[in-house]
Design a protein around this motif. Sequence first.
Motif, PDB file in Angstrom:
ATOM      1  N   ARG A   1      -7.507   8.668   5.913  1.00 37.11           N
ATOM      2  CA  ARG A   1      -6.565   8.030   6.823  1.00 37.11           C
ATOM      3  C   ARG A   1      -6.722   6.509   6.704  1.00 37.11           C
ATOM      4  O   ARG A   1      -7.838   6.002   6.650  1.00 37.11           O
ATOM      5  CB  ARG A   1      -6.804   8.477   8.250  1.00 37.11           C
ATOM      6  CG  ARG A   1      -6.464   9.945   8.450  1.00 37.11           C
ATOM      7  CD  ARG A   1      -6.663  10.344   9.900  1.00 37.11           C
ATOM      8  NE  ARG A   1      -6.351  11.738  10.074  1.00 37.11           N
ATOM      9  CZ  ARG A   1      -5.264  12.185  10.678  1.00 37.11           C
ATOM     10  NH1 ARG A   1      -4.395  11.339  11.174  1.00 37.11           N
ATOM     11  NH2 ARG A   1      -5.044  13.466  10.807  1.00 37.11           N
ATOM     12  N   PRO A   2      -5.623   5.788   6.670  1.00 36.09           N
ATOM     13  CA  PRO A   2      -5.721   4.332   6.505  1.00 36.09           C
ATOM     14  C   PRO A   2      -6.335   3.666   7.736  1.00 36.09           C
ATOM     15  O   PRO A   2      -6.082   4.070   8.869  1.00 36.09           O
ATOM     16  CB  PRO A   2      -4.270   3.896   6.307  1.00 36.09           C
ATOM     17  CG  PRO A   2      -3.454   4.968   6.932  1.00 36.09           C
ATOM     18  CD  PRO A   2      -4.234   6.236   6.767  1.00 36.09           C
TER      19      PRO A   2
ATOM     20  N   ARG B   1      -1.736   9.597   5.101  1.00 40.12           N
ATOM     21  CA  ARG B   1      -2.908   9.731   4.239  1.00 40.12           C
ATOM     22  C   ARG B   1      -2.760   8.887   2.990  1.00 40.12           C
ATOM     23  O   ARG B   1      -1.658   8.631   2.524  1.00 40.12           O
ATOM     24  CB  ARG B   1      -3.078  11.189   3.794  1.00 40.12           C
ATOM     25  CG  ARG B   1      -3.262  12.167   4.914  1.00 40.12           C
ATOM     26  CD  ARG B   1      -4.690  12.297   5.244  1.00 40.12           C
ATOM     27  NE  ARG B   1      -4.872  13.358   6.234  1.00 40.12           N
ATOM     28  CZ  ARG B   1      -5.961  13.507   6.895  1.00 40.12           C
ATOM     29  NH1 ARG B   1      -6.966  12.694   6.701  1.00 40.12           N
ATOM     30  NH2 ARG B   1      -6.086  14.462   7.772  1.00 40.12           N
ATOM     31  N   GLU B   2      -3.904   8.474   2.447  1.00 37.21           N
ATOM     32  CA  GLU B   2      -3.910   7.790   1.161  1.00 37.21           C
ATOM     33  C   GLU B   2      -3.704   8.847   0.077  1.00 37.21           C
ATOM     34  O   GLU B   2      -4.262   9.940   0.149  1.00 37.21           O
ATOM     35  CB  GLU B   2      -5.235   7.063   0.958  1.00 37.21           C
ATOM     36  CG  GLU B   2      -5.407   5.912   1.938  1.00 37.21           C
ATOM     37  CD  GLU B   2      -6.673   5.128   1.728  1.00 37.21           C
ATOM     38  OE1 GLU B   2      -7.366   5.347   0.711  1.00 37.21           O
ATOM     39  OE2 GLU B   2      -6.976   4.299   2.584  1.00 37.21           O
ATOM     40  N   PRO B   3      -2.874   8.561  -0.936  1.00 42.77           N
ATOM     41  CA  PRO B   3      -2.528   9.587  -1.911  1.00 42.77           C
ATOM     42  C   PRO B   3      -3.685  10.064  -2.789  1.00 42.77           C
ATOM     43  O   PRO B   3      -3.693  11.212  -3.204  1.00 42.77           O
ATOM     44  CB  PRO B   3      -1.438   8.942  -2.760  1.00 42.77           C
ATOM     45  CG  PRO B   3      -1.496   7.498  -2.474  1.00 42.77           C
ATOM     46  CD  PRO B   3      -2.165   7.321  -1.159  1.00 42.77           C
TER      47      PRO B   3
ATOM     48  N   THR C   1      -7.360   9.592  -2.123  1.00 40.37           N
ATOM     49  CA  THR C   1      -8.546  10.049  -1.405  1.00 40.37           C
ATOM     50  C   THR C   1      -8.216  10.962  -0.231  1.00 40.37           C
ATOM     51  O   THR C   1      -9.108  11.593   0.317  1.00 40.37           O
ATOM     52  CB  THR C   1      -9.332   8.843  -0.860  1.00 40.37           C
ATOM     53  OG1 THR C   1      -8.521   8.168   0.113  1.00 40.37           O
ATOM     54  CG2 THR C   1      -9.733   7.898  -1.974  1.00 40.37           C
ATOM     55  N   SER C   2      -6.974  11.009   0.194  1.00 42.76           N
ATOM     56  CA  SER C   2      -6.529  11.746   1.380  1.00 42.76           C
ATOM     57  C   SER C   2      -7.144  11.204   2.662  1.00 42.76           C
ATOM     58  O   SER C   2      -7.083  11.844   3.699  1.00 42.76           O
ATOM     59  CB  SER C   2      -6.820  13.245   1.263  1.00 42.76           C
ATOM     60  OG  SER C   2      -6.033  13.823   0.262  1.00 42.76           O
TER      61      SER C   2
ATOM     62  N   LYS D   1       0.864  -1.180   0.000  1.00 43.48           N
ATOM     63  CA  LYS D   1       0.000   0.000   0.000  1.00 43.48           C
ATOM     64  C   LYS D   1       0.897   1.224   0.000  1.00 43.48           C
ATOM     65  O   LYS D   1       2.003   1.203   0.543  1.00 43.48           O
ATOM     66  CB  LYS D   1      -0.905   0.032   1.236  1.00 43.48           C
ATOM     67  CG  LYS D   1      -1.898  -1.101   1.298  1.00 43.48           C
ATOM     68  CD  LYS D   1      -3.008  -0.849   0.322  1.00 43.48           C
ATOM     69  CE  LYS D   1      -4.126  -1.852   0.503  1.00 43.48           C
ATOM     70  NZ  LYS D   1      -5.244  -1.558  -0.379  1.00 43.48           N
ATOM     71  N   HIS D   2       0.430   2.292  -0.591  1.00 46.34           N
ATOM     72  CA  HIS D   2       1.191   3.539  -0.631  1.00 46.34           C
ATOM     73  C   HIS D   2       0.436   4.609   0.150  1.00 46.34           C
ATOM     74  O   HIS D   2      -0.785   4.746   0.013  1.00 46.34           O
ATOM     75  CB  HIS D   2       1.404   4.003  -2.075  1.00 46.34           C
ATOM     76  CG  HIS D   2       2.274   3.079  -2.841  1.00 46.34           C
ATOM     77  ND1 HIS D   2       1.791   1.984  -3.517  1.00 46.34           N
ATOM     78  CD2 HIS D   2       3.606   3.074  -3.035  1.00 46.34           C
ATOM     79  CE1 HIS D   2       2.780   1.353  -4.102  1.00 46.34           C
ATOM     80  NE2 HIS D   2       3.901   1.994  -3.821  1.00 46.34           N
ATOM     81  N   TYR D   3       1.176   5.363   0.956  1.00 45.50           N
ATOM     82  CA  TYR D   3       0.602   6.429   1.756  1.00 45.50           C
ATOM     83  C   TYR D   3       1.517   7.642   1.701  1.00 45.50           C
ATOM     84  O   TYR D   3       2.699   7.528   1.376  1.00 45.50           O
ATOM     85  CB  TYR D   3       0.452   5.998   3.221  1.00 45.50           C
ATOM     86  CG  TYR D   3      -0.459   4.806   3.393  1.00 45.50           C
ATOM     87  CD1 TYR D   3      -1.835   4.947   3.306  1.00 45.50           C
ATOM     88  CD2 TYR D   3       0.060   3.548   3.632  1.00 45.50           C
ATOM     89  CE1 TYR D   3      -2.669   3.848   3.448  1.00 45.50           C
ATOM     90  CE2 TYR D   3      -0.770   2.449   3.782  1.00 45.50           C
ATOM     91  CZ  TYR D   3      -2.133   2.610   3.690  1.00 45.50           C
ATOM     92  OH  TYR D   3      -2.944   1.532   3.824  1.00 45.50           O
TER      93      TYR D   3
END
Length: 87
Positions: free
Chosen positions: A30-31, A23-25, A27-28, A3-5
């Motif tokens: 929080r995972p 943050r998710e790139p 949707t912004s 996963k990328h954050y």
Amino acid sequence: MTKHYILSINPNAEYEWEQYTLREPITSGRPDFAKLIAEAVGDETGSYLVAVNIEVKVLEKTSPQLPQIPIDMPTVSVNAQRSELVA
């Protein structure tokens, strides 16, 4: 599963909980790590003892953008005659 954050570090944040944000790139958002782990287990009812390995690779680093301050420079016009320039 990879996963990328985006990790943002701001040691000068007003609140301690704002110093580090993940943050998710796209949707912004929080995972939700509990949900990700549940999906990896298979979402079956029960309690699980799990081991989670976190490997961090920095893919790109950006510096914070400092605000640009406009500088008003007066316009200087030079109307010197060619004969004045030659000594």
